[in-house]
Scaffold this motif. Structure first.
Motif, PDB file in Angstrom:
ATOM      1  N   ALA A 202       0.852  -1.127  -0.145  1.00  0.00           N
ATOM      2  CA  ALA A 202      -0.026  -0.024  -0.136  1.00  0.00           C
ATOM      3  C   ALA A 202       0.756   1.235   0.088  1.00  0.00           C
ATOM      4  O   ALA A 202       0.313   2.337  -0.072  1.00  0.00           O
ATOM      5  CB  ALA A 202      -0.759  -0.062   1.024  1.00  0.00           C
ATOM      6  N   ALA A 203       1.978   1.110   0.198  1.00  0.00           N
ATOM      7  CA  ALA A 203       3.075   2.407   0.152  1.00  0.00           C
ATOM      8  C   ALA A 203       3.447   2.822  -1.107  1.00  0.00           C
ATOM      9  O   ALA A 203       4.738   2.710  -1.395  1.00  0.00           O
ATOM     10  CB  ALA A 203       4.337   2.011   1.037  1.00  0.00           C
ATOM     11  N   ASN A 204       2.459   3.294  -2.033  1.00  0.00           N
ATOM     12  CA  ASN A 204       2.604   3.442  -3.292  1.00  0.00           C
ATOM     13  C   ASN A 204       2.855   4.877  -3.659  1.00  0.00           C
ATOM     14  O   ASN A 204       2.860   5.286  -5.011  1.00  0.00           O
ATOM     15  CB  ASN A 204       1.526   2.824  -4.288  1.00  0.00           C
ATOM     16  CG  ASN A 204       0.147   3.155  -3.790  1.00  0.00           C
ATOM     17  OD1 ASN A 204       0.132   4.113  -2.632  1.00  0.00           O
ATOM     18  ND2 ASN A 204      -0.614   2.593  -4.202  1.00  0.00           N
ATOM     19  N   MET A 205       3.023   5.969  -2.896  1.00  0.00           N
ATOM     20  CA  MET A 205       3.100   7.115  -3.166  1.00  0.00           C
ATOM     21  C   MET A 205       4.391   7.414  -3.307  1.00  0.00           C
ATOM     22  O   MET A 205       5.501   6.818  -2.618  1.00  0.00           O
ATOM     23  CB  MET A 205       2.734   8.132  -1.997  1.00  0.00           C
ATOM     24  CG  MET A 205       1.166   8.300  -1.778  1.00  0.00           C
ATOM     25  SD  MET A 205       0.679   9.517  -0.386  1.00  0.00           S
ATOM     26  CE  MET A 205       1.484  10.917  -0.970  1.00  0.00           C
ATOM     27  N   VAL A 206       4.940   8.424  -4.344  1.00  0.00           N
ATOM     28  CA  VAL A 206       6.337   8.670  -4.911  1.00  0.00           C
ATOM     29  C   VAL A 206       6.423  10.079  -4.857  1.00  0.00           C
ATOM     30  O   VAL A 206       5.793  10.577  -5.965  1.00  0.00           O
ATOM     31  CB  VAL A 206       6.851   7.820  -5.849  1.00  0.00           C
ATOM     32  CG1 VAL A 206       8.503   8.366  -5.926  1.00  0.00           C
ATOM     33  CG2 VAL A 206       6.925   6.114  -5.772  1.00  0.00           C
ATOM     34  N   SER A 207       6.898  10.878  -4.016  1.00  0.00           N
ATOM     35  CA  SER A 207       6.689  12.384  -4.070  1.00  0.00           C
ATOM     36  C   SER A 207       8.199  12.723  -4.586  1.00  0.00           C
ATOM     37  O   SER A 207       9.130  12.773  -3.878  1.00  0.00           O
ATOM     38  CB  SER A 207       6.337  12.934  -2.972  1.00  0.00           C
ATOM     39  OG  SER A 207       6.385  14.434  -2.773  1.00  0.00           O
ATOM     40  N   ALA A 208       8.095  13.280  -5.616  1.00  0.00           N
ATOM     41  CA  ALA A 208       9.468  13.871  -6.366  1.00  0.00           C
ATOM     42  C   ALA A 208       9.083  15.002  -7.319  1.00  0.00           C
ATOM     43  O   ALA A 208       8.038  15.055  -7.898  1.00  0.00           O
ATOM     44  CB  ALA A 208      10.221  12.799  -6.954  1.00  0.00           C
ATOM     45  N   GLY A 209      10.045  15.841  -7.648  1.00  0.00           N
ATOM     46  CA  GLY A 209      10.077  16.694  -8.501  1.00  0.00           C
ATOM     47  C   GLY A 209       9.331  18.074  -8.024  1.00  0.00           C
ATOM     48  O   GLY A 209       8.470  18.107  -7.314  1.00  0.00           O
ATOM     49  N   MET A 210       9.866  19.186  -8.430  1.00  0.00           N
ATOM     50  CA  MET A 210       9.384  20.517  -8.224  1.00  0.00           C
ATOM     51  C   MET A 210       9.351  21.395  -9.440  1.00  0.00           C
ATOM     52  O   MET A 210       9.449  20.809 -10.683  1.00  0.00           O
ATOM     53  CB  MET A 210      10.279  20.906  -6.878  1.00  0.00           C
ATOM     54  CG  MET A 210      10.357  20.375  -5.648  1.00  0.00           C
ATOM     55  SD  MET A 210      11.473  20.938  -4.477  1.00  0.00           S
ATOM     56  CE  MET A 210      12.829  20.895  -4.907  1.00  0.00           C
ATOM     57  N   SER A 211       9.294  22.705  -9.177  1.00  0.00           N
ATOM     58  CA  SER A 211       8.997  23.616 -10.389  1.00  0.00           C
ATOM     59  C   SER A 211      10.063  23.411 -11.516  1.00  0.00           C
ATOM     60  O   SER A 211       9.529  23.294 -12.703  1.00  0.00           O
ATOM     61  CB  SER A 211       9.077  24.988  -9.918  1.00  0.00           C
ATOM     62  OG  SER A 211       8.069  25.444  -8.997  1.00  0.00           O
ATOM     63  N   GLY A 212      11.159  23.128 -11.249  1.00  0.00           N
ATOM     64  CA  GLY A 212      12.289  23.048 -12.364  1.00  0.00           C
ATOM     65  C   GLY A 212      12.588  21.701 -12.964  1.00  0.00           C
ATOM     66  O   GLY A 212      13.203  21.535 -14.033  1.00  0.00           O
ATOM     67  N   ASP A 213      11.911  20.760 -12.190  1.00  0.00           N
ATOM     68  CA  ASP A 213      12.222  19.264 -12.600  1.00  0.00           C
ATOM     69  C   ASP A 213      11.086  18.348 -12.727  1.00  0.00           C
ATOM     70  O   ASP A 213      11.386  17.189 -12.561  1.00  0.00           O
ATOM     71  CB  ASP A 213      13.565  18.744 -11.952  1.00  0.00           C
ATOM     72  CG  ASP A 213      13.180  18.554 -10.257  1.00  0.00           C
ATOM     73  OD1 ASP A 213      12.212  18.814 -10.145  1.00  0.00           O
ATOM     74  OD2 ASP A 213      14.354  18.304  -9.683  1.00  0.00           O
ATOM     75  N   LEU A 214       9.944  18.957 -12.693  1.00  0.00           N
ATOM     76  CA  LEU A 214       8.808  17.811 -12.579  1.00  0.00           C
ATOM     77  C   LEU A 214       8.678  17.055 -13.735  1.00  0.00           C
ATOM     78  O   LEU A 214       8.068  15.922 -13.606  1.00  0.00           O
ATOM     79  CB  LEU A 214       7.185  18.911 -12.465  1.00  0.00           C
ATOM     80  CG  LEU A 214       6.839  19.793 -13.416  1.00  0.00           C
ATOM     81  CD1 LEU A 214       6.110  18.962 -14.553  1.00  0.00           C
ATOM     82  CD2 LEU A 214       5.935  20.692 -12.971  1.00  0.00           C
TER      83      LEU A 214
END
Length: 239
Positions: A202-214
């Motif tokens: 269930a741990a399927n969230m992956v938070s990465a990337g911001m304004s410059g590298d989304l």
């Protein structure tokens, strides 16, 4: 429409175009990627406008800014993410408004978050912040646990009352082998996520990337991108 609302609407539209184009290029469905707008240093009035424009997820990185802002927006239907480095003495405050803490990187913090969540009768989503610039047993320059510490921390979160293991988060490192190689960094995070999900499906969230590298984050497989400047503009820090 006010000038500020028009400005935010135009910026959101541009970010939406970037996410949609990145999803199309990666053969992913647009709904597979959640936009989290990082509202740090911006007032509660901007949060209200963003909600009117359809934003559902907002993020903060300092409790002293976030707590009053969340209180001022308590009537809005929003998911609040805490994304900054978190000290244990701020945990009780953060757990009073945050739905997800994206920056869990040590067992002491897990213990404190669990106690506060139970005390507040809340379930708190937790992402493990992975430091791709950290050696074994060390923390990263911008917080986070070294990749080989993820498994132990995941088990601790999964077994802690009041907490829910959501997945992983990273910030593209400024040093080490992944400096300036955002795509490679995010692909490495996805490899770690794949291993994590074999033990915690269930741990399927992956938070990465911001304004410059989304775009790099979406291409690698991120489920959440954290965008501040591209939506809200450049503004001096408060305090």
């Amino acid at each position: 429409m006010t000038d500020r609302k028009a400005e935010l609407a135009a910026n959101l539209a541009q970010v939406e175009e970037r996410i949609a184009a990145s999803c199309a290029a990666a053969d992913r469905a647009r709904e597979d990627v959640t936009l989290v707008v990082v509202t740090k240093t911006y007032p509660a009035s901007d949060v209200r406008i963003l909600r009117e424009l359809g934003v559902r997820h907002v993020a903060e990185n300092r409790d002293q800014d976030a707590a009053p802002k969340a209180a001022a927006c308590a009537d809005l239907s929003l998911t609040w993410h805490f994304v900054g480095q978190l000290q244990t003495n701020k945990v009780r405050s953060v757990t009073s408004y945050a739905d997800i803490v994206q920056s869990v990187d040590r067992s002491k913090l897990v213990t404190a978050l669990s106690a506060a969540a139970v005390r507040g009768e809340r379930e708190l989503g937790c992402l493990i912040q992975v430091a791709l610039d950290a050696e074994s047993g060390e923390r990263g320059e911008r917080g986070g646990v070294a990749p080989d510490g993820v498994e132990e921390l995941a088990d601790a979160i999964a077994g802690a009352p009041g907490l829910r293991l959501g997945g992983l988060m990273t910030v593209a490192p400024l040093a080490g082998e992944y400096a300036g190689r955002q795509r490679a960094a995010f692909e490495r995070l996805m490899e770690i996520s794949s291993r994590l999900r074999s033990a915690h499906p269930a741990a399927n969230m992956v938070s990465a990337g911001m304004s410059g590298d989304l775009e790099d984050a979406v291409a690698a497989g991120a489920t959440h991108v954290r965008v501040g400047t591209a939506v809200l503009g450049v503004r001096p820090r408060l305090g």
